[in-house]
Design a protein around this motif. Sequence first.
Motif, PDB file in Angstrom:
ATOM      1  N   ASP A   1      19.097 -28.093  79.353  1.00 36.92           N
ATOM      2  CA  ASP A   1      18.846 -27.270  78.310  1.00 36.92           C
ATOM      3  C   ASP A   1      19.104 -27.622  76.457  1.00 36.92           C
ATOM      4  O   ASP A   1      19.989 -27.105  75.928  1.00 36.92           O
ATOM      5  N   GLY A   2      17.964 -28.642  76.652  1.00 40.43           N
ATOM      6  CA  GLY A   2      17.846 -29.028  75.158  1.00 40.43           C
ATOM      7  C   GLY A   2      16.379 -29.380  75.074  1.00 40.43           C
ATOM      8  O   GLY A   2      16.204 -30.255  77.127  1.00 40.43           O
ATOM      9  N   ILE A   3      15.351 -30.348  74.173  1.00 46.24           N
ATOM     10  CA  ILE A   3      14.384 -30.502  74.144  1.00 46.24           C
ATOM     11  C   ILE A   3      14.039 -31.659  73.295  1.00 46.24           C
ATOM     12  O   ILE A   3      14.310 -31.244  71.670  1.00 46.24           O
ATOM     13  N   VAL A   4      13.777 -32.992  72.864  1.00 47.41           N
ATOM     14  CA  VAL A   4      13.119 -33.873  72.130  1.00 47.41           C
ATOM     15  C   VAL A   4      11.566 -34.106  71.999  1.00 47.41           C
ATOM     16  O   VAL A   4      11.090 -33.867  72.895  1.00 47.41           O
ATOM     17  N   LEU A   5      11.197 -33.704  71.118  1.00 47.59           N
ATOM     18  CA  LEU A   5      10.144 -33.081  70.802  1.00 47.59           C
ATOM     19  C   LEU A   5       9.281 -34.355  70.054  1.00 47.59           C
ATOM     20  O   LEU A   5       9.254 -34.789  68.734  1.00 47.59           O
ATOM     21  N   THR A   6       8.968 -35.951  70.401  1.00 46.98           N
ATOM     22  CA  THR A   6       8.047 -37.217  70.071  1.00 46.98           C
ATOM     23  C   THR A   6       6.598 -36.879  69.470  1.00 46.98           C
ATOM     24  O   THR A   6       5.480 -35.710  70.257  1.00 46.98           O
ATOM     25  N   LYS A   7       6.616 -37.192  68.659  1.00 45.03           N
ATOM     26  CA  LYS A   7       5.378 -37.926  67.914  1.00 45.03           C
ATOM     27  C   LYS A   7       4.564 -36.914  67.270  1.00 45.03           C
ATOM     28  O   LYS A   7       3.481 -36.530  67.803  1.00 45.03           O
ATOM     29  N   PHE A   8       5.452 -35.899  66.923  1.00 49.80           N
ATOM     30  CA  PHE A   8       5.646 -34.553  66.275  1.00 49.80           C
ATOM     31  C   PHE A   8       4.194 -35.562  64.564  1.00 49.80           C
ATOM     32  O   PHE A   8       3.430 -34.536  63.924  1.00 49.80           O
ATOM     33  N   ASP A   9       4.499 -36.969  64.325  1.00 48.10           N
ATOM     34  CA  ASP A   9       3.773 -37.369  63.401  1.00 48.10           C
ATOM     35  C   ASP A   9       2.767 -37.745  63.587  1.00 48.10           C
ATOM     36  O   ASP A   9       1.679 -37.911  62.771  1.00 48.10           O
ATOM     37  N   THR A  10       2.036 -37.077  65.080  1.00 48.72           N
ATOM     38  CA  THR A  10       0.627 -37.519  65.325  1.00 48.72           C
ATOM     39  C   THR A  10      -0.342 -36.640  65.790  1.00 48.72           C
ATOM     40  O   THR A  10      -1.458 -36.301  65.967  1.00 48.72           O
ATOM     41  N   ILE A  11       0.089 -35.049  65.041  1.00 49.79           N
ATOM     42  CA  ILE A  11      -0.314 -34.224  65.744  1.00 49.79           C
ATOM     43  C   ILE A  11      -1.184 -33.181  64.727  1.00 49.79           C
ATOM     44  O   ILE A  11      -1.462 -31.732  65.082  1.00 49.79           O
ATOM     45  N   ASP A  12      -0.926 -33.382  63.267  1.00 49.98           N
ATOM     46  CA  ASP A  12      -1.617 -32.097  62.407  1.00 49.98           C
ATOM     47  C   ASP A  12      -1.124 -31.309  62.289  1.00 49.98           C
ATOM     48  O   ASP A  12       0.775 -31.488  62.649  1.00 49.98           O
ATOM     49  N   ASP A  13      -1.450 -29.861  62.544  1.00 52.35           N
ATOM     50  CA  ASP A  13      -1.306 -28.895  62.572  1.00 52.35           C
ATOM     51  C   ASP A  13      -1.118 -28.201  64.038  1.00 52.35           C
ATOM     52  O   ASP A  13      -0.875 -27.581  64.587  1.00 52.35           O
ATOM     53  N   LYS A  14      -1.578 -28.862  65.032  1.00 54.56           N
ATOM     54  CA  LYS A  14      -1.664 -28.611  66.503  1.00 54.56           C
ATOM     55  C   LYS A  14      -0.574 -28.744  66.965  1.00 54.56           C
ATOM     56  O   LYS A  14       0.176 -29.571  67.720  1.00 54.56           O
ATOM     57  N   VAL A  15       1.089 -28.427  66.695  1.00 53.28           N
ATOM     58  CA  VAL A  15       1.766 -27.772  66.915  1.00 53.28           C
ATOM     59  C   VAL A  15       1.945 -27.025  68.065  1.00 53.28           C
ATOM     60  O   VAL A  15       4.129 -26.536  68.533  1.00 53.28           O
ATOM     61  N   GLY A  16       1.369 -25.908  69.091  1.00 50.12           N
ATOM     62  CA  GLY A  16       1.663 -25.538  69.995  1.00 50.12           C
ATOM     63  C   GLY A  16       2.963 -26.214  70.941  1.00 50.12           C
ATOM     64  O   GLY A  16       2.843 -24.758  72.166  1.00 50.12           O
ATOM     65  N   ALA A  17       2.744 -27.793  71.528  1.00 49.94           N
ATOM     66  CA  ALA A  17       4.069 -27.565  72.152  1.00 49.94           C
ATOM     67  C   ALA A  17       5.095 -26.893  72.473  1.00 49.94           C
ATOM     68  O   ALA A  17       5.738 -26.916  72.776  1.00 49.94           O
ATOM     69  N   ALA A  18       5.146 -27.573  70.827  1.00 47.73           N
ATOM     70  CA  ALA A  18       6.713 -26.693  70.515  1.00 47.73           C
ATOM     71  C   ALA A  18       7.328 -24.962  70.852  1.00 47.73           C
ATOM     72  O   ALA A  18       8.188 -24.998  71.313  1.00 47.73           O
ATOM     73  N   ILE A  19       6.032 -24.729  71.008  1.00 46.16           N
ATOM     74  CA  ILE A  19       5.812 -23.249  71.244  1.00 46.16           C
ATOM     75  C   ILE A  19       6.139 -23.314  73.144  1.00 46.16           C
ATOM     76  O   ILE A  19       7.165 -22.670  73.524  1.00 46.16           O
ATOM     77  N   SER A  20       5.074 -24.154  73.750  1.00 51.67           N
ATOM     78  CA  SER A  20       5.164 -24.103  75.302  1.00 51.67           C
ATOM     79  C   SER A  20       6.329 -24.433  75.094  1.00 51.67           C
ATOM     80  O   SER A  20       6.810 -23.913  76.281  1.00 51.67           O
ATOM     81  N   MET A  21       6.899 -25.264  75.253  1.00 50.37           N
ATOM     82  CA  MET A  21       8.330 -26.381  75.348  1.00 50.37           C
ATOM     83  C   MET A  21       9.318 -25.109  75.673  1.00 50.37           C
ATOM     84  O   MET A  21       9.943 -24.793  76.674  1.00 50.37           O
ATOM     85  N   THR A  22       9.853 -24.793  74.665  1.00 48.06           N
ATOM     86  CA  THR A  22      10.838 -23.590  74.357  1.00 48.06           C
ATOM     87  C   THR A  22      10.344 -22.639  74.898  1.00 48.06           C
ATOM     88  O   THR A  22      11.424 -21.397  75.490  1.00 48.06           O
ATOM     89  N   TYR A  23       9.161 -21.796  75.398  1.00 48.60           N
ATOM     90  CA  TYR A  23       8.785 -20.929  76.001  1.00 48.60           C
ATOM     91  C   TYR A  23       9.190 -20.448  77.220  1.00 48.60           C
ATOM     92  O   TYR A  23      10.226 -19.657  77.834  1.00 48.60           O
ATOM     93  N   ILE A  24       9.092 -21.744  78.068  1.00 56.40           N
ATOM     94  CA  ILE A  24       9.224 -22.237  79.032  1.00 56.40           C
ATOM     95  C   ILE A  24      10.715 -22.401  80.000  1.00 56.40           C
ATOM     96  O   ILE A  24      11.076 -21.461  80.454  1.00 56.40           O
TER      97      ILE A  24
END
Length: 514
Positions: free
Chosen positions: A459-482
Amino acid sequence: MLDFFTIFSKGGIVLWCFQGTGVTESFTGPVNALIRSVILQERSGNNSYSHDALSLKYKLDNEFELVFVVGFQKILTLTYVDKFIDDVQLHFRDRYKNELEQKGALALLNSHFAFEDDFKMLLREAEESSKARGPTSMRSFNASLKSQKTVKSMIETKGGDKGKEQGGKKNKNAKKEGKVLFKMFLSPKKGAFGGMFGMLKGLVGSKSLSQEDMEPVLDKMRDHLIAKNVAAEIASQLCDSVAKKLEGKVMGTFTTVASTVKGALQDSLVQILQPKRRVDILRDVLEARSQRRPFVITFCGVNGVGKSTNLAKISFWLIENGFTVLIAACDTFRAGAVEQLRTHQRRLNSLHPPQDHGGRPIVQLYEKGYGKDAAGIAMEAIAYARNQAFDVVLVDTAGRMQDNTPLMTALAKLIAVNMPDLVLFVGEALVGNEAVDQLVKFNQALADHSMSDKPRLIDGIVLTKFDTIDDKVGAAISMTYITGQPIVFVGTGQTYNDLRSLNARAVVGALMKA
Ligand SMILES: Nc1nc2c(ncn2[C@@H]2O[C@H](COP(=O)(O)OP(=O)(O)O)[C@@H](O)[C@H]2O)c(=O)[nH]1
Ligand SMILES: [Mg+2]
């Protein structure tokens, strides 16, 4: 004598136009030709263009995204046109600043631009001043003195009183405020992003959008999303849904396929990131406290994604908010897992010493070493927390691959038995396609092994290592979409302060950025 003057938005809406006395020819053709062969190709050289017997001069207002075009017979050498077009532009901007500042085509369509009298006044002034300047300004031109005289005389006679009266009538008919006048049917160009006139490229006129029109743009957007680390499958689904949403939509004349698709995609992305359900942990902890029970959060995910580290950061955040925390060491599998949590517990207690909290350690560790049944330890920890009046229990679990059935079954059991208030999936922002597989399989396992008809899923997501991805923020979309679940925390580093909430707008901005 002018044949016409028109002011239109780069979005293709004609805001105002004037047609000269006795001019019967439509100016749509010449204006379209100007747009097609000069403005769209960014050949903004000397701002003039000729079409058959007509000379056209134009001026772009990039702040308000307007185009001013004047047309007159080629044989006329109107000396005042450049200054006149400037004057009209400034005057029009000043007068309709409020209307123009409202964004969107609809605002322009609904605005009324009664510019007639101002225009006439400006025209009269321009003509007067060109007359007054007389021969001096004329001499500066290369054309023969004779032809210039002819020009001048023509201006004087035709611009006279008669013209004004008739012009008034004629203009009423010619004025087509708020109507899309030009019909352009250029096919969309590939690579039509950016550039000063980027938004003017790839016109489809006022025809309705077809899959075919959108395909090149959608292909490009899909690749762009994948490059930003959105899972390929999800990028495709997103683009398909945008295509479905837009198919058959009638576009404004000057609207590009690219900008329409981009706009719709941006809307979808914001929607996906906008939580349908707000997770407010602090409020929920308070509520649990009022029921004299601990609020229980279980962390799960594959190995090394940052479950234990972010659990410690969340402990710190809870402590800072005045709550007591019991950490349940249910990773009984990986060597060092318990010690890692003990180190955090010590460090957190030294940051918030017991003497500041009535002599009681604000965070404790519940551990039973290694090799034991994790579900059982979690259950004992929750009972202990209830007993000892801890506000929150944070259950750390062993990392497991989504394909490891026995371990997935064990996790599902831990959750089914203990019914935590919140099941947080911890995932790295670094993942691309893998995110989908992880989340689908974690959720599937939780559903399959639930003993309830209303299974506890993620029922929720912790998205880690956000400091290491520059602007490649796509995982945020994939995870919330799924999952359809919100990103509750974002991990942005390795210290206790590196915990954030998600800024959906910033994420979408980074995703859309070229
Ligand atoms: N840069 C960065 N590193 C992180 C973050 N979260 C965790 N880590 C690091 O990732 C590694 C694995 O973390 P750990 O909590 O042990 O993962 P677990 O196996 O899921 O419990 C450690 O080196 C952490 O310091 C984060 O938000 N940013
Ligand atoms: Mg761990």
